[in-house]
Enzyme design. Structure first.
Site, PDB file in Angstrom:
ATOM      1  N   GLU A  83      -4.250   9.939   4.897  1.00  0.00           N
ATOM      2  CA  GLU A  83      -4.566  10.818   6.003  1.00  0.00           C
ATOM      3  C   GLU A  83      -3.642  12.021   6.056  1.00  0.00           C
ATOM      4  O   GLU A  83      -2.531  11.999   5.512  1.00  0.00           O
ATOM      5  CB  GLU A  83      -4.487  10.083   7.351  1.00  0.00           C
ATOM      6  CG  GLU A  83      -3.101   9.759   7.842  1.00  0.00           C
ATOM      7  CD  GLU A  83      -2.526   8.461   7.333  1.00  0.00           C
ATOM      8  OE1 GLU A  83      -1.324   8.457   6.989  1.00  0.00           O
ATOM      9  OE2 GLU A  83      -3.262   7.461   7.278  1.00  0.00           O
TER      10      GLU A  83
ATOM     11  N   THR B 161      -8.312   2.362   7.382  1.00  0.00           N
ATOM     12  CA  THR B 161      -7.757   1.057   7.778  1.00  0.00           C
ATOM     13  C   THR B 161      -6.260   1.147   8.056  1.00  0.00           C
ATOM     14  O   THR B 161      -5.594   0.127   8.176  1.00  0.00           O
ATOM     15  CB  THR B 161      -8.009   0.003   6.672  1.00  0.00           C
ATOM     16  OG1 THR B 161      -7.518   0.511   5.418  1.00  0.00           O
ATOM     17  CG2 THR B 161      -9.484  -0.311   6.548  1.00  0.00           C
ATOM     18  N   GLY B 162      -5.730   2.368   8.169  1.00  0.00           N
ATOM     19  CA  GLY B 162      -4.295   2.552   8.412  1.00  0.00           C
ATOM     20  C   GLY B 162      -4.022   3.115   9.789  1.00  0.00           C
ATOM     21  O   GLY B 162      -4.437   2.562  10.818  1.00  0.00           O
ATOM     22  N   TYR B 163      -3.320   4.248   9.819  1.00  0.00           N
ATOM     23  CA  TYR B 163      -2.913   4.896  11.064  1.00  0.00           C
ATOM     24  C   TYR B 163      -4.119   5.187  11.953  1.00  0.00           C
ATOM     25  O   TYR B 163      -4.089   4.971  13.170  1.00  0.00           O
ATOM     26  CB  TYR B 163      -2.166   6.182  10.707  1.00  0.00           C
ATOM     27  CG  TYR B 163      -1.475   6.897  11.843  1.00  0.00           C
ATOM     28  CD1 TYR B 163      -1.192   6.271  13.052  1.00  0.00           C
ATOM     29  CD2 TYR B 163      -1.079   8.231  11.693  1.00  0.00           C
ATOM     30  CE1 TYR B 163      -0.548   6.935  14.077  1.00  0.00           C
ATOM     31  CE2 TYR B 163      -0.427   8.915  12.710  1.00  0.00           C
ATOM     32  CZ  TYR B 163      -0.172   8.269  13.900  1.00  0.00           C
ATOM     33  OH  TYR B 163       0.468   8.945  14.909  1.00  0.00           O
ATOM     34  N   SER B 164      -5.193   5.675  11.362  1.00  0.00           N
ATOM     35  CA  SER B 164      -6.394   6.000  12.130  1.00  0.00           C
ATOM     36  C   SER B 164      -6.934   4.775  12.860  1.00  0.00           C
ATOM     37  O   SER B 164      -7.317   4.843  14.038  1.00  0.00           O
ATOM     38  CB  SER B 164      -7.465   6.578  11.203  1.00  0.00           C
ATOM     39  OG  SER B 164      -8.676   6.804  11.892  1.00  0.00           O
TER      40      SER B 164
ATOM     41  N   ASP C 242      -1.464  13.589  21.694  1.00  0.00           N
ATOM     42  CA  ASP C 242      -0.193  13.522  20.972  1.00  0.00           C
ATOM     43  C   ASP C 242      -0.342  14.031  19.554  1.00  0.00           C
ATOM     44  O   ASP C 242       0.647  14.266  18.861  1.00  0.00           O
ATOM     45  CB  ASP C 242       0.329  12.079  20.936  1.00  0.00           C
ATOM     46  CG  ASP C 242       0.893  11.626  22.276  1.00  0.00           C
ATOM     47  OD1 ASP C 242       0.990  12.470  23.189  1.00  0.00           O
ATOM     48  OD2 ASP C 242       1.228  10.438  22.408  1.00  0.00           O
TER      49      ASP C 242
ATOM     50  N   ASP D 273       0.820  -1.208   0.000  1.00  0.00           N
ATOM     51  CA  ASP D 273       0.000   0.000   0.000  1.00  0.00           C
ATOM     52  C   ASP D 273       0.857   1.262   0.000  1.00  0.00           C
ATOM     53  O   ASP D 273       0.479   2.285  -0.585  1.00  0.00           O
ATOM     54  CB  ASP D 273      -0.928   0.001   1.217  1.00  0.00           C
ATOM     55  CG  ASP D 273      -2.057  -1.011   1.069  1.00  0.00           C
ATOM     56  OD1 ASP D 273      -2.162  -1.633  -0.009  1.00  0.00           O
ATOM     57  OD2 ASP D 273      -2.824  -1.186   2.031  1.00  0.00           O
TER      58      ASP D 273
END
Length: 293
Positions: free
Chosen positions: A149, A189-192, A178, A73
């Protein structure tokens, strides 16, 4: 037909898949143009002569039918910086790990090419975020967009930062955390997700606001309409913070105002009919599988 081929870097273990893809495309009389640095990485390893290359956004135009990416990705996130608003659909071949975006498996390359030639696929449009700052940050332009994002986070401190956030000019809240993530459905579906954010279907017309390790337990992720304009500024004990657009990072300070909204272009992804988003979720997140053994 002419296609572009992009990879972030050459890995010896990918040699067999590069050779297979180039061989199949050649046999199908499909012209291939390879990203210059990627080609340099494998040119001495693979016996494929007379390959044209591209090196920048300006080298691509509407004569390209597709861009094939080979990697994960992250490779697709980099490929977007070449495509931008060119409307060239991406065919993501997954030689990485998760592969939510790169959903053509490496052992299905021949099948995928046949499906594409036979038009047995769907084009799925993915929303993109546009970022503007006041004052302008020169090094952020012209790549002032993100597929996954946009996030702000602390830089040289272990202390929390404060993110004053407005939606369509109405004050929402000040996140003590933070940092803060604004995620597209693609980026959900990633960092979030790793910060407790919701999974959003790719075609949903929504964005997610996800605080990173918030001090207030009541500061929960929030789903908003994708026509919302998000404004925020950051402050804290230190005067420098990080602004990230996918994997591209710039330093900002408390004097900079940031606006995030839906971009006026979208990314087109080729979905081979057998590999849907829901199927990918089940496979990658092990939904419905008994993992207790």
């Amino acid at each position: 037909m002419k296609v572009a081929l992009y990879g972030q870097f050459y890995k010896p273990e990918d040699k067999i898949y590069i050779e297979e893809l180039l061989s199949i495309l050649t046999k199908k009389n499909i012209s291939v143009v390879v990203e210059q640095n990627f080609y340099k990485g494998f040119s001495s390893e693979i016996n494929q002569k007379n390959i044209d290359t591209f090196s920048c956004y300006e080298d691509l135009d509407n004569s390209f039918s597709y861009m094939f990416t080979l990697g994960g990705d992250g490779t697709i996130l980099r490929a977007v910086t070449y495509i931008r608003d060119k409307n060239i659909p991406i065919v993501g071949i997954n030689t990485g790990r998760l592969g939510f975006l790169a959903n053509v498996q490496k052992d299905e390359i021949d099948v995928a090419v046949d499906f594409i030639l036979e038009k047995k696929y769907k084009i799925k449009e993915r929303s993109v975020l546009h970022v503007a700052t006041n004052p302008i940050i020169p090094e952020m332009h012209p790549l002032n967009f993100a597929l996954n994002e946009v996030s702000v986070s602390r830089k040289n401190t272990a202390s929390m930062i404060t993110v004053d956030t407005y939606l369509d000019n109405e004050y929402l809240t000040s996140y003590w955390a933070d940092g803060l993530i604004i995620a597209t459905p693609t980026g959900s579906t990633g960092y979030s997700l790793s910060c407790g954010g919701p999974i959003i279907a790719p075609t949903a017309k929504s964005f997610a606001l996800t605080p990173i390790a918030p001090h207030n337990l009541s500061a929960r992720p929030m789903v908003i309409p994708d026509e919302t304009i998000i404004d925020f500024n950051v402050k804290g004990r230190e005067d420098e913070f990080l602004l990230s657009l996918d994997s591209r990072i710039v330093t900002i300070n408390s004097a900079i105002k940031i606006e995030v909204k839906k971009a006026d272009f979208s990314l087109k992804m080729v979905q081979i009919s057998e590999q849907t988003f829901l199927k990918t979720l089940r496979e990658k997140l092990l939904w419905g599988q008994d993992t207790r053994n």
